[in-house]
Design a protein around this motif. Structure first.
Motif, PDB file in Angstrom:
ATOM      1  N   VAL A  64      41.685  58.281  39.059  1.00 17.38           N
ATOM      2  CA  VAL A  64      40.523  59.026  39.525  1.00 17.38           C
ATOM      3  C   VAL A  64      39.533  59.070  38.367  1.00 17.38           C
ATOM      4  O   VAL A  64      39.901  59.380  37.239  1.00 17.38           O
ATOM      5  CB  VAL A  64      40.891  60.464  39.950  1.00 17.38           C
ATOM      6  N   ILE A  65      38.281  58.729  38.636  1.00 18.00           N
ATOM      7  CA  ILE A  65      37.218  58.753  37.634  1.00 18.00           C
ATOM      8  C   ILE A  65      36.212  59.803  38.070  1.00 18.00           C
ATOM      9  O   ILE A  65      35.736  59.797  39.203  1.00 18.00           O
ATOM     10  CB  ILE A  65      36.523  57.375  37.537  1.00 18.00           C
ATOM     11  N   VAL A  66      35.892  60.705  37.163  1.00 17.71           N
ATOM     12  CA  VAL A  66      34.898  61.743  37.431  1.00 17.71           C
ATOM     13  C   VAL A  66      33.809  61.608  36.379  1.00 17.71           C
ATOM     14  O   VAL A  66      34.108  61.502  35.186  1.00 17.71           O
ATOM     15  CB  VAL A  66      35.529  63.146  37.372  1.00 17.71           C
ATOM     16  N   TYR A 124      29.742  61.478  40.262  1.00 16.12           N
ATOM     17  CA  TYR A 124      30.735  60.766  41.065  1.00 16.12           C
ATOM     18  C   TYR A 124      32.137  61.335  40.905  1.00 16.12           C
ATOM     19  O   TYR A 124      32.515  61.764  39.818  1.00 16.12           O
ATOM     20  CB  TYR A 124      30.828  59.300  40.630  1.00 16.12           C
ATOM     21  N   ILE A 125      32.881  61.257  41.982  1.00 17.67           N
ATOM     22  CA  ILE A 125      34.332  61.337  41.969  1.00 17.67           C
ATOM     23  C   ILE A 125      34.783  60.041  42.632  1.00 17.67           C
ATOM     24  O   ILE A 125      34.516  59.820  43.819  1.00 17.67           O
ATOM     25  CB  ILE A 125      34.866  62.541  42.750  1.00 17.67           C
ATOM     26  N   ILE A 126      35.415  59.176  41.875  1.00 19.44           N
ATOM     27  CA  ILE A 126      35.827  57.861  42.362  1.00 19.44           C
ATOM     28  C   ILE A 126      37.351  57.820  42.370  1.00 19.44           C
ATOM     29  O   ILE A 126      37.991  58.042  41.339  1.00 19.44           O
ATOM     30  CB  ILE A 126      35.262  56.745  41.466  1.00 19.44           C
ATOM     31  N   ASP A 150      29.735  61.068  46.214  1.00 18.42           N
ATOM     32  CA  ASP A 150      28.520  60.911  45.406  1.00 18.42           C
ATOM     33  C   ASP A 150      27.766  62.223  45.335  1.00 18.42           C
ATOM     34  O   ASP A 150      27.635  62.925  46.337  1.00 18.42           O
ATOM     35  CB  ASP A 150      27.553  59.900  46.044  1.00 18.42           C
ATOM     36  N   GLY A 151      27.246  62.518  44.153  1.00 17.48           N
ATOM     37  CA  GLY A 151      26.329  63.635  43.972  1.00 17.48           C
ATOM     38  C   GLY A 151      24.984  63.095  43.534  1.00 17.48           C
ATOM     39  O   GLY A 151      24.819  61.896  43.299  1.00 17.48           O
TER      40      GLY A 151
END
Length: 81
Positions: A55-57, A45-47, A39-40
């Motif tokens: 991978v979801i960014v 997000y980097i999920i 989390d930022g």
């Protein structure tokens, strides 16, 4: 190392919504819908979802950081079935 870092190392139950109380690894949050994330501030997000090979960014600027996570859990993942 990734397996250990993304595994629940610290219990954080009662720390807010389900995505902030599903456990914490080495700098990675555990998701309530599977996988883990970094989390930022304000919804960056980097999920990582190994079960979906995905991978979801994303970047955003939201006061409620749960909005994107809820959208992934309720809309995106069911369509990936």
């Amino acid at each position: 190392y990734v397996t250990q870092a993304s595994s629940k190392q610290i219990s954080n139950e009662g720390n807010g919504g389900p995505d902030w109380s599903s456990g914490y690894g080495y700098q990675f949050w555990r998701n309530s819908f599977g996988g883990y994330r970094a989390d930022g501030m304000n919804g960056q997000y980097i999920i990582v979802l190994p079960g979906y090979d995905t991978v979801i960014v994303m970047t955003s600027h939201l006061a409620d950081m749960g909005i994107p996570l809820n959208a992934i859990a309720t809309t995106l993942l069911p369509s990936m079935g």
